[in-house]
Design an enzyme around this catalytic site. Structure first.
Site, PDB file in Angstrom:
ATOM      1  N   ARG A  44       8.545   2.453  -3.384  1.00 56.54           N
ATOM      2  CA  ARG A  44       8.172   1.051  -3.617  1.00 56.54           C
ATOM      3  C   ARG A  44       9.415   0.211  -3.866  1.00 56.54           C
ATOM      4  NH1 ARG A  44       5.055   2.145  -7.193  1.00 56.54           N
ATOM      5  NH2 ARG A  44       3.375   2.687  -5.777  1.00 56.54           N
ATOM      6  N   TYR A  54       0.623  10.949  -8.611  1.00 62.25           N
ATOM      7  CA  TYR A  54       1.097  12.275  -8.228  1.00 62.25           C
ATOM      8  C   TYR A  54       2.504  12.572  -8.758  1.00 62.25           C
ATOM      9  CZ  TYR A  54      -2.894  11.919  -5.083  1.00 62.25           C
ATOM     10  OH  TYR A  54      -4.158  11.769  -4.579  1.00 62.25           O
ATOM     11  N   ASP A  78       0.871  -1.177   0.000  1.00 62.34           N
ATOM     12  CA  ASP A  78       0.000   0.000   0.000  1.00 62.34           C
ATOM     13  C   ASP A  78       0.901   1.217   0.000  1.00 62.34           C
ATOM     14  OD1 ASP A  78      -2.613   1.078  -0.107  1.00 62.34           O
ATOM     15  OD2 ASP A  78      -2.403   1.732   1.973  1.00 62.34           O
ATOM     16  N   SER A  79       0.484   2.249  -0.733  1.00 57.24           N
ATOM     17  CA  SER A  79       1.382   3.389  -0.909  1.00 57.24           C
ATOM     18  C   SER A  79       0.589   4.660  -1.092  1.00 57.24           C
ATOM     19  CB  SER A  79       2.269   3.148  -2.138  1.00 57.24           C
ATOM     20  OG  SER A  79       1.460   2.903  -3.279  1.00 57.24           O
ATOM     21  N   LYS A 122      13.491   6.025 -11.577  1.00 55.68           N
ATOM     22  CA  LYS A 122      12.432   5.979 -10.560  1.00 55.68           C
ATOM     23  C   LYS A 122      12.457   4.631  -9.832  1.00 55.68           C
ATOM     24  CE  LYS A 122       7.564   6.316  -9.535  1.00 55.68           C
ATOM     25  NZ  LYS A 122       6.172   6.192  -9.963  1.00 55.68           N
TER      26      LYS A 122
HETATM   27  P1  IMP Z   1      -2.577   1.906  -3.697  1.00 53.53           P
HETATM   28  O1  IMP Z   1      -2.746   1.173  -4.983  1.00 53.53           O
HETATM   29  O2  IMP Z   1      -3.669   1.755  -2.725  1.00 53.53           O
HETATM   30  O3  IMP Z   1      -1.214   1.657  -3.090  1.00 53.53           O
HETATM   31  O4  IMP Z   1      -2.696   3.445  -4.088  1.00 53.53           O
HETATM   32  C1  IMP Z   1      -1.618   4.215  -4.233  1.00 53.53           C
HETATM   33  C2  IMP Z   1      -2.018   5.597  -4.733  1.00 53.53           C
HETATM   34  O5  IMP Z   1      -1.016   6.490  -4.239  1.00 53.53           O
HETATM   35  C3  IMP Z   1      -1.964   5.660  -6.240  1.00 53.53           C
HETATM   36  O6  IMP Z   1      -3.231   5.577  -6.808  1.00 53.53           O
HETATM   37  C4  IMP Z   1      -1.326   7.014  -6.482  1.00 53.53           C
HETATM   38  O7  IMP Z   1      -2.317   7.995  -6.476  1.00 53.53           O
HETATM   39  C5  IMP Z   1      -0.443   7.225  -5.274  1.00 53.53           C
HETATM   40  N1  IMP Z   1       0.910   6.705  -5.515  1.00 53.53           N
HETATM   41  C6  IMP Z   1       1.506   5.625  -4.938  1.00 53.53           C
HETATM   42  N2  IMP Z   1       2.736   5.437  -5.436  1.00 53.53           N
HETATM   43  C7  IMP Z   1       2.907   6.398  -6.360  1.00 53.53           C
HETATM   44  C8  IMP Z   1       3.991   6.703  -7.248  1.00 53.53           C
HETATM   45  O8  IMP Z   1       5.038   6.050  -7.307  1.00 53.53           O
HETATM   46  N3  IMP Z   1       3.797   7.774  -8.050  1.00 53.53           N
HETATM   47  C9  IMP Z   1       2.672   8.528  -8.021  1.00 53.53           C
HETATM   48  N4  IMP Z   1       1.640   8.277  -7.251  1.00 53.53           N
HETATM   49  C10 IMP Z   1       1.756   7.208  -6.407  1.00 53.53           C
END
Ligand code: IMP
Length: 202
Positions: free
Chosen positions: A182, A155, A70-71, A176
């Site tokens: 990540r 973003y 999760d990110s 990146k």
């Molecule tokens: P997840 O899939 O629930 O982890 O959602 C992560 C959300 O955080 C994504 O939809 C993006 O909006 C943002 N995000 C996470 N990692 C990145 C990245 O490496 N670049 C840009 N946005 C990111």
């Protein structure tokens, strides 16, 4: 051969995660291989809680180890927003560009043009018996507009890496994938699993 389920339907993530686990000589399964896997609402208060939730639910459903992440982005001037709401910031009507615009709008509303910020990522591998390995990492930078660059997603166009002086969307994918939240979280996880490959199947 050991098997590991990647608890995500995001194709980009499946690609990144598969590359990571390639060296562990495991057979990688996707959520499509686990029809009984539940759809998980990411409602936890932290990235780690959400990654944990997904990894354990999928490991239980599959009867196999599962890897989840999760990110998201945290901007200091917005008290950590968008945070765990990153993927759905501003509601379902917005796309990536709309969410970037909303972050910049809210900075303006607070009287600033930029803010220290970071991407954060939590990764968890859970076993069906409830054991887990968890790693977290962050990528520190600055959020400001206007959006720049055509690579990446989310973003990336408003997140500038202070070392390169470029946004994450201006950096090439190769760069990146070396410096990102990540990449670093997965590298840490790989290090742990490499030390003890039998952990996946005790
Ligand atoms: P997840 O899939 O629930 O982890 O959602 C992560 C959300 O955080 C994504 O939809 C993006 O909006 C943002 N995000 C996470 N990692 C990145 C990245 O490496 N670049 C840009 N946005 C990111």
């Amino acid at each position: 051969m050991r098997e590991l389920v990647l608890a995500t339907r995001n194709r980009g993530k499946v690609r990144e995660l598969s590359a990571l686990v390639a060296e562990l000589r495991v057979k990688v399964l996707s959520l499509d291989d686990v029809p009984s896997a539940p759809e998980v609402e990411e409602t936890g208060p932290t990235f780690l809680d959400n990654a944990r939730l997904k990894a354990h639910l999928v490991a239980q459903a599959a009867g196999l180890p599962a890897l989840a992440d999760d990110s998201g982005l945290e901007a200091d001037a917005l008290d950590g927003e968008p945070g765990v709401y990153s993927a759905r910031y501003g509601g379902p009507g917005l796309d990536d560009a709309g969410r970037c615009a909303l972050v910049l709008e809210r900075l303006t509303a607070r009287g600033v043009e930029s803010s220290p910020a970071r991407f954060r990522c939590a990764v968890v591998v859970a076993r069906p018996d409830g054991n887990e390995v968890a790693c977290e990492a962050r990528w520190e930078g600055i959020v400001h507009g206007p959006p720049r660059g055509g690579n990446g997603f989310g973003y990336d166009p408003i997140f500038e890496d202070p070392v390169f002086g470029q946004t994450a969307a201006e950096l090439g994918e190769a760069v990146k994938n070396r410096v990102s939240h990540r990449a670093k979280a997965l590298a840490a996880l790989a290090l742990v699993l490499r030390e003890d490959p039998d952990w996946l199947v005790p």
